[in-house]
Scaffold this motif. Structure first.
Motif, PDB file in Angstrom:
ATOM      1  N   LEU A  89      -5.219  10.133 -13.650  1.00 39.79           N
ATOM      2  CA  LEU A  89      -5.247  10.215 -12.182  1.00 39.79           C
ATOM      3  C   LEU A  89      -5.491  11.641 -11.713  1.00 39.79           C
ATOM      4  O   LEU A  89      -6.289  11.877 -10.803  1.00 39.79           O
ATOM      5  CB  LEU A  89      -3.929   9.682 -11.607  1.00 39.79           C
ATOM      6  CG  LEU A  89      -3.667   8.187 -11.767  1.00 39.79           C
ATOM      7  CD1 LEU A  89      -2.235   7.859 -11.349  1.00 39.79           C
ATOM      8  CD2 LEU A  89      -4.660   7.367 -10.955  1.00 39.79           C
ATOM      9  N   TYR A 129       0.945  -7.417  -6.436  1.00 40.20           N
ATOM     10  CA  TYR A 129       0.358  -6.082  -6.323  1.00 40.20           C
ATOM     11  C   TYR A 129      -1.080  -6.049  -6.828  1.00 40.20           C
ATOM     12  O   TYR A 129      -1.901  -5.266  -6.327  1.00 40.20           O
ATOM     13  CB  TYR A 129       1.239  -5.052  -7.031  1.00 40.20           C
ATOM     14  CG  TYR A 129       2.341  -4.549  -6.126  1.00 40.20           C
ATOM     15  CD1 TYR A 129       2.215  -3.347  -5.441  1.00 40.20           C
ATOM     16  CD2 TYR A 129       3.486  -5.307  -5.913  1.00 40.20           C
ATOM     17  CE1 TYR A 129       3.202  -2.901  -4.576  1.00 40.20           C
ATOM     18  CE2 TYR A 129       4.478  -4.878  -5.040  1.00 40.20           C
ATOM     19  CZ  TYR A 129       4.331  -3.676  -4.381  1.00 40.20           C
ATOM     20  OH  TYR A 129       5.300  -3.242  -3.506  1.00 40.20           O
ATOM     21  N   ARG A 163       0.828  -1.216   0.000  1.00 44.80           N
ATOM     22  CA  ARG A 163       0.000   0.000   0.000  1.00 44.80           C
ATOM     23  C   ARG A 163       0.860   1.263   0.000  1.00 44.80           C
ATOM     24  O   ARG A 163       0.541   2.242  -0.688  1.00 44.80           O
ATOM     25  CB  ARG A 163      -0.928  -0.006   1.222  1.00 44.80           C
ATOM     26  CG  ARG A 163      -2.058  -1.024   1.124  1.00 44.80           C
ATOM     27  CD  ARG A 163      -3.045  -0.630   0.058  1.00 44.80           C
ATOM     28  NE  ARG A 163      -4.076  -1.644  -0.155  1.00 44.80           N
ATOM     29  CZ  ARG A 163      -5.000  -1.578  -1.101  1.00 44.80           C
ATOM     30  NH1 ARG A 163      -5.010  -0.540  -1.936  1.00 44.80           N
ATOM     31  NH2 ARG A 163      -5.908  -2.523  -1.247  1.00 44.80           N
ATOM     32  N   ALA A 178       3.752  -2.155  -9.081  1.00 42.43           N
ATOM     33  CA  ALA A 178       2.835  -1.155  -8.534  1.00 42.43           C
ATOM     34  C   ALA A 178       2.244  -0.306  -9.643  1.00 42.43           C
ATOM     35  O   ALA A 178       1.049   0.032  -9.621  1.00 42.43           O
ATOM     36  CB  ALA A 178       3.558  -0.281  -7.514  1.00 42.43           C
ATOM     37  N   SER A 179       3.058   0.048 -10.622  1.00 40.61           N
ATOM     38  CA  SER A 179       2.573   0.809 -11.771  1.00 40.61           C
ATOM     39  C   SER A 179       1.495   0.026 -12.508  1.00 40.61           C
ATOM     40  O   SER A 179       0.443   0.572 -12.882  1.00 40.61           O
ATOM     41  CB  SER A 179       3.746   1.121 -12.708  1.00 40.61           C
ATOM     42  OG  SER A 179       3.309   1.669 -13.926  1.00 40.61           O
ATOM     43  N   ARG A 233       1.775   6.344  -7.157  1.00 40.86           N
ATOM     44  CA  ARG A 233       0.678   7.216  -7.604  1.00 40.86           C
ATOM     45  C   ARG A 233       1.073   8.691  -7.475  1.00 40.86           C
ATOM     46  O   ARG A 233       0.841   9.490  -8.393  1.00 40.86           O
ATOM     47  CB  ARG A 233      -0.587   6.940  -6.803  1.00 40.86           C
ATOM     48  CG  ARG A 233      -1.737   7.855  -7.209  1.00 40.86           C
ATOM     49  CD  ARG A 233      -3.025   7.576  -6.485  1.00 40.86           C
ATOM     50  NE  ARG A 233      -4.076   8.438  -7.018  1.00 40.86           N
ATOM     51  CZ  ARG A 233      -5.265   8.019  -7.392  1.00 40.86           C
ATOM     52  NH1 ARG A 233      -5.595   6.738  -7.296  1.00 40.86           N
ATOM     53  NH2 ARG A 233      -6.152   8.871  -7.875  1.00 40.86           N
ATOM     54  N   LEU A 241      -1.675  -0.168 -10.320  1.00 44.03           N
ATOM     55  CA  LEU A 241      -2.341   1.130 -10.297  1.00 44.03           C
ATOM     56  C   LEU A 241      -3.097   1.362 -11.596  1.00 44.03           C
ATOM     57  O   LEU A 241      -4.239   1.849 -11.590  1.00 44.03           O
ATOM     58  CB  LEU A 241      -1.306   2.226 -10.070  1.00 44.03           C
ATOM     59  CG  LEU A 241      -1.816   3.667 -10.010  1.00 44.03           C
ATOM     60  CD1 LEU A 241      -2.790   3.854  -8.849  1.00 44.03           C
ATOM     61  CD2 LEU A 241      -0.645   4.643  -9.887  1.00 44.03           C
ATOM     62  N   VAL A 268      -4.599  -4.617  -4.794  1.00 46.49           N
ATOM     63  CA  VAL A 268      -5.630  -3.668  -5.234  1.00 46.49           C
ATOM     64  C   VAL A 268      -6.952  -4.361  -5.542  1.00 46.49           C
ATOM     65  O   VAL A 268      -7.997  -3.706  -5.559  1.00 46.49           O
ATOM     66  CB  VAL A 268      -5.169  -2.853  -6.460  1.00 46.49           C
ATOM     67  CG1 VAL A 268      -3.947  -2.015  -6.110  1.00 46.49           C
ATOM     68  CG2 VAL A 268      -4.895  -3.731  -7.665  1.00 46.49           C
ATOM     69  N   SER A 317      -6.263  -0.866 -11.579  1.00 45.31           N
ATOM     70  CA  SER A 317      -7.328  -0.369 -10.707  1.00 45.31           C
ATOM     71  C   SER A 317      -7.949   0.915 -11.247  1.00 45.31           C
ATOM     72  O   SER A 317      -9.091   1.248 -10.914  1.00 45.31           O
ATOM     73  CB  SER A 317      -6.798  -0.136  -9.294  1.00 45.31           C
ATOM     74  OG  SER A 317      -5.802   0.871  -9.276  1.00 45.31           O
ATOM     75  N   THR A 318      -7.221   1.630 -12.103  1.00 46.24           N
ATOM     76  CA  THR A 318      -7.720   2.882 -12.673  1.00 46.24           C
ATOM     77  C   THR A 318      -8.474   2.667 -13.983  1.00 46.24           C
ATOM     78  O   THR A 318      -9.483   3.324 -14.238  1.00 46.24           O
ATOM     79  CB  THR A 318      -6.547   3.850 -12.935  1.00 46.24           C
ATOM     80  OG1 THR A 318      -5.834   4.069 -11.723  1.00 46.24           O
ATOM     81  CG2 THR A 318      -7.035   5.188 -13.479  1.00 46.24           C
ATOM     82  N   LEU A 341       2.356   1.609  -3.530  1.00 46.07           N
ATOM     83  CA  LEU A 341       1.325   2.073  -4.462  1.00 46.07           C
ATOM     84  C   LEU A 341       1.073   3.570  -4.294  1.00 46.07           C
ATOM     85  O   LEU A 341       0.935   4.297  -5.280  1.00 46.07           O
ATOM     86  CB  LEU A 341       0.028   1.292  -4.244  1.00 46.07           C
ATOM     87  CG  LEU A 341       0.003  -0.139  -4.804  1.00 46.07           C
ATOM     88  CD1 LEU A 341      -1.097  -0.951  -4.137  1.00 46.07           C
ATOM     89  CD2 LEU A 341      -0.193  -0.115  -6.318  1.00 46.07           C
TER      90      LEU A 341
END
Length: 336
Positions: A279, A150, A18, A117-118, A25, A121, A154, A124-125, A21
């Motif tokens: 984002l 990861y 977390r 993580a990228s 972000r 992210l 998420v 999830s986006t 991430l």
């Protein structure tokens, strides 16, 4: 000079998904708002050797505690056959007051986890449904294992993984390792790339491909494809997809699939947006349910710095690492 080895880095990052991430972000958003400096990466290649390379990624990341530095990362795919990791890396962080180098970190773990993580992210986006129950992973190496880690952070509802590798034994070993790490996860090994592409609506590509070779036609409509290795997809498939990048100037270089698409078309009109812009906008992303969405991240140095700085700060607070007080010339003043 603070030196943080692999064990120090892992002790900070294990279980810190977390925090990583959040750091990634924040770096994406700062980059989109102009709060970074990310020169083009420098590729060191060798005569009569088209496979191996070492890359330098210098960067600056602004904010309340700005950080500058460089990642030096090698990719030697032949290592895998010898039981070695394909990639190795180191990061140097410099003082923003004096410019002197003040931290040296083993960075293969940092690089892998910021890549993962990228990807998570982006998933999830960009996914049209705000949850995912499955993922297909093509390329059964360290990167996709971290991507799986990861993605589970998420998407707690993620229950299924389909894996594929040219080396069937490597895929089976990856599957066994994933089942051991996450006993409730169902992991299937696909016999063909097409089977893996069709199995899930979230797909991650992390291979060592040097030239485009993959037609994503078997993917379901509305699939999100995380194109982490950048050179898998054919030019026609790139041109027909909704393309999201980390930075268009960076990703359209070094013979990536998007670079080849730019050379063919003479423009970048096939790129829809960047993840940072999405984002920063704060608006929910609405995916095209009839087309493939492709996320192609070149891998920005500012992301590595974000994670490296997180590691450095936590390591200092825990008293980890080794300090060399005589690394710099006598009389050099260092500021934390």
């Amino acid at each position: 000079m603070l030196i943080l080895g692999a064990g120090d880095v892992r002790s900070v990052l294990d279980g810190a998904e977390r925090r990583v991430l959040a750091a990634v972000r924040d770096a994406y958003e700062r980059h989109a708002l102009g709060g970074t400096s990310v020169p083009h990466s420098v590729f060191l290649r060798f005569p009569a050797d088209t496979r191996n390379r070492i890359i330098a990624l210098p960067a600056y990341l602004g904010g309340e505690t700005p950080v500058a530095g460089v990642k030096w990362v090698s990719s030697f795919p032949g290592n895998v056959a010898q039981g070695l990791d394909r990639a190795s890396a180191a990061i140097i962080l410099n003082s923003m007051r004096t410019g002197v180098p003040e931290a040296f970190l083993e960075a293969s773990t940092i690089s892998a986890r910021r890549t993962a993580a990228s990807a998570a992210l982006a998933a999830s986006t960009l996914l049209s449904v705000n949850s995912s129950t499955g993922v297909s992973l093509l390329g059964c190496g360290l990167i996709n294992f971290e991507v799986l880690r990861y993605l589970r952070a998420v998407f707690p509802s993620l229950q299924n993984a389909t894996v594929y590798d040219l080396d069937r034994a490597r895929a089976e070993s990856f599957a066994a390792k994933a089942r051991s790490a996450w006993p409730t996860l169902t992991v299937d090994v696909a016999g063909r790339p097409a089977d893996a592409l069709a199995a899930q609506r979230l797909v991650s590509l992390a291979t060592t491909a040097a030239v485009p070779h993959l037609d994503p036609a078997p993917c379901r409509p509305g699939t999100l494809l995380l194109h982490l290795s950048l050179r898998d997809l054919t030019v026609p498939s790139v041109r027909s997809a909704v393309n999201i990048v980390d930075d268009a100037d960076h990703v359209c270089r070094a013979s990536t699939s998007l670079h080849l698409a730019e050379q063919e078309t003479g423009n970048r009109d096939f790129i829809a947006s960047s993840l940072g812009e999405i984002l920063v906008s704060g608006a929910p992303y609405v995916a095209d349910e009839h087309r493939l969405t492709v996320f192609s991240p070149f891998g920005l140095g500012c992301l590595d710095l974000a994670v490296a700085d997180l590691v450095r700060r936590e390591a200092v607070s825990r008293g980890l690492g080794t300090r060399l007080d005589d690394f710099l010339p006598a009389g050099t003043q260092v500021f934390a």
